[in-house]
Scaffold this active site. Structure first.
Site: not given
Ligand SMILES: Cc1cc2nc3c(=O)[nH]c(=O)nc-3n(C[C@H](O)[C@H](O)[C@H](O)COP(=O)(O)OP(=O)(O)OC[C@H]3O[C@@H](n4cnc5c(N)ncnc54)[C@H](O)[C@@H]3O)c2cc1C
Length: 406
Positions: A127-130, A162, A245, A377
């Protein structure tokens, strides 16, 4: 309320028992999941899909079992694997997050190409988000993708990715419309991790292992048809994936499995000739947690029931990620406390190494802290619960500081 199983569900339960008796010896060890699945796990996953015990409701046209959604069936299946302590099949970012996203908003070609290999475990996704400046404030993502001659050209950096070090594919949130307001300027692309221009640099976490990564993009070419929905609709798609998710991270079966493992350990291990389970402070904590896990299981069934009725679970869904990750953390905390000094010799060189019992609990415990942050979070989850679920006033925004990962 009649809690007895119908004839159909009793028959399924009997089938499951026969399946587990016949094949359990071929199953991989339950747990793990933070490494590329080995051959044994892949064989097991394929067997589960073939029998409809994994990807049960994914249409046959995309390689699934094609059953109608039946909440009780799903509960019976999950229960059988948890009770037997047998691996229930893969749950990862591809299977639990990307597949439902493509089923909801992917093109027919994208579903045909990616769902089958993903549910079988052959294709692993990340997952390429942050980004360094866009975690909680995900819509601030700056990784650019410019459309040129039928390809998006991607430049920028992701962080905390991850599995990127072994993933085949990525779903990427990037900025394609820099002139639009930030939430409307994003797009959602799928791309191969083998594309030239991608560099993955592992980051070591406090588990001692490198489980996530920095991912750099330099002129990475992604075919234009690899966009999910349209340009500028990435925020909408990203939130569909985030919803799944949070449901994955809130999975009550994972909690039940962990409770069983913890209970078994406390019943087996002794200190000074006394079983750990006989120590009142530990037993009290276990019973408290047991009650909460049971309640969480009922909550999971309620969410499934909503899903089967096409009802939006609203607040019930919003509390899932927060509640389950905190509970998971408290389960592993009890294990680590109970192990005491026996848990101190902690040695983990590589995520592919299977640790001893104490090491495994410690790795899970450290990772649980990560899961309280990953996927949005706990602070952000509380904001979401308050603002969207309870209609509380929105948190005050400082000028120049943006909203949460929501
Ligand atoms: C184990 C793990 C796995 C991960 N895997 C992935 C992955 O595969 N792909 C990916 O893209 N990302 C991944 N992440 C990243 C994760 O989504 C982010 O770490 C998370 O969203 C928080 O962003 P941040 O780290 O930038 O922290 P920040 O956004 O800088 O937040 C720092 C602190 O401030 C608090 N905070 C921020 N804004 C607010 C607010 N408005 N109100 C109250 N408190 C606030 C946060 O709660 C946090 O405590 C992973 C993270 C972890 C820990």
């Amino acid at each position: 309320m009649d809690l007895r199983l119908s004839e159909k569900h009793s028959a399924l339960q009997a089938d499951l028992q026969a399946f587990i008796t016949r094949y359990a010896a071929e199953a991989p060890k339950a747990g793990g999941g933070r490494k590329r699945p080995d051959a044994r796990t892949l064989d097991w996953q394929k067997r589960l899909v073939e029998h409809g015990y994994a990807a049960r409701t994914v249409p046959r046209a995309y390689g699934g079992f094609g059953a109608e959604l039946d909440v009780v069936e799903l509960a019976v299946i999950a229960d059988a694997f948890v009770q037997a302590g047998v691996h229930p099949g893969l749950s990862n970012q591809g299977i639990s997050m990307l597949v439902p996203t493509l089923l909801e908003v992917g093109t027919e070609a994208q579903r045909q190409e990616w769902i089958g290999p993903t549910i079988r475990g052959d294709v692993i996704w990340c997952q390429g988000y942050s980004e360094p400046g866009a975690g909680s404030d995900l819509a601030a993502a700056q990784t650019r993708a410019e459309l040129k001659d039928g390809h998006f050209i991607v430049n920028g950096q992701k962080i905390w990715t991850s599995s990127a070090h072994y993933a085949d594919m990525m779903f990427l949130l990037c900025r394609t419309e820099p002139d639009r307001p930030k939430h409307q300027g994003l797009s959602y692309l799928i791309l191969s991790m083998k594309t030239p221009g991608i560099e993955v640099r592992p980051l070591r976490t406090m588990t001692g292992r490198a489980e996530f990564n920095e991912t750099f993009f330099t002129d990475v070419k992604v075919p234009a048809e690899n966009i999910v929905m349209g340009r500028g609709q990435g925020w909408h798609v990203a939130n569909i994936t985030l919803k799944h998710e949070r449901l994955m991270l809130g999975d009550s079966n994972r909690l039940t499995q962990r409770l069983h493992k913890l209970t078994e350990m406390l019943q087996r291990l002794e200190v000074g000739g006394e079983k750990l389970i006989a120590i009142p402070s530990l037993r009290d904590r276990l019973l408290q947690l047991q009650g909460e896990v049971f309640a969480w299981r009922a909550h999971g069934l309620r969410l499934l029931t909503d899903q089967s009725r096409g009802v939006d679970s609203g607040l019930r869904r919003l509390i899932t990620k927060y509640g389950a990750t905190m509970l998971c953390f408290r389960l592993s905390s009890l294990a680590v406390d109970a192990l005491g000094t026996a848990g101190l010799p902690y040695e983990v060189e590589s995520e592919t190494v299977e640790g001893d019992e104490a090491t495994t609990w410690h790795v899970d415990h450290f990772y649980d802290i990560g899961l309280i942050i990953g996927g949005g979070s706990s602070n952000i989850q509380k904001n979401i619960i308050g603002e969207r679920g309870l209609d509380l006033p929105r948190e005050p925004k400082m000028i120049g500081v943006a909203a949460g990962r929501n």
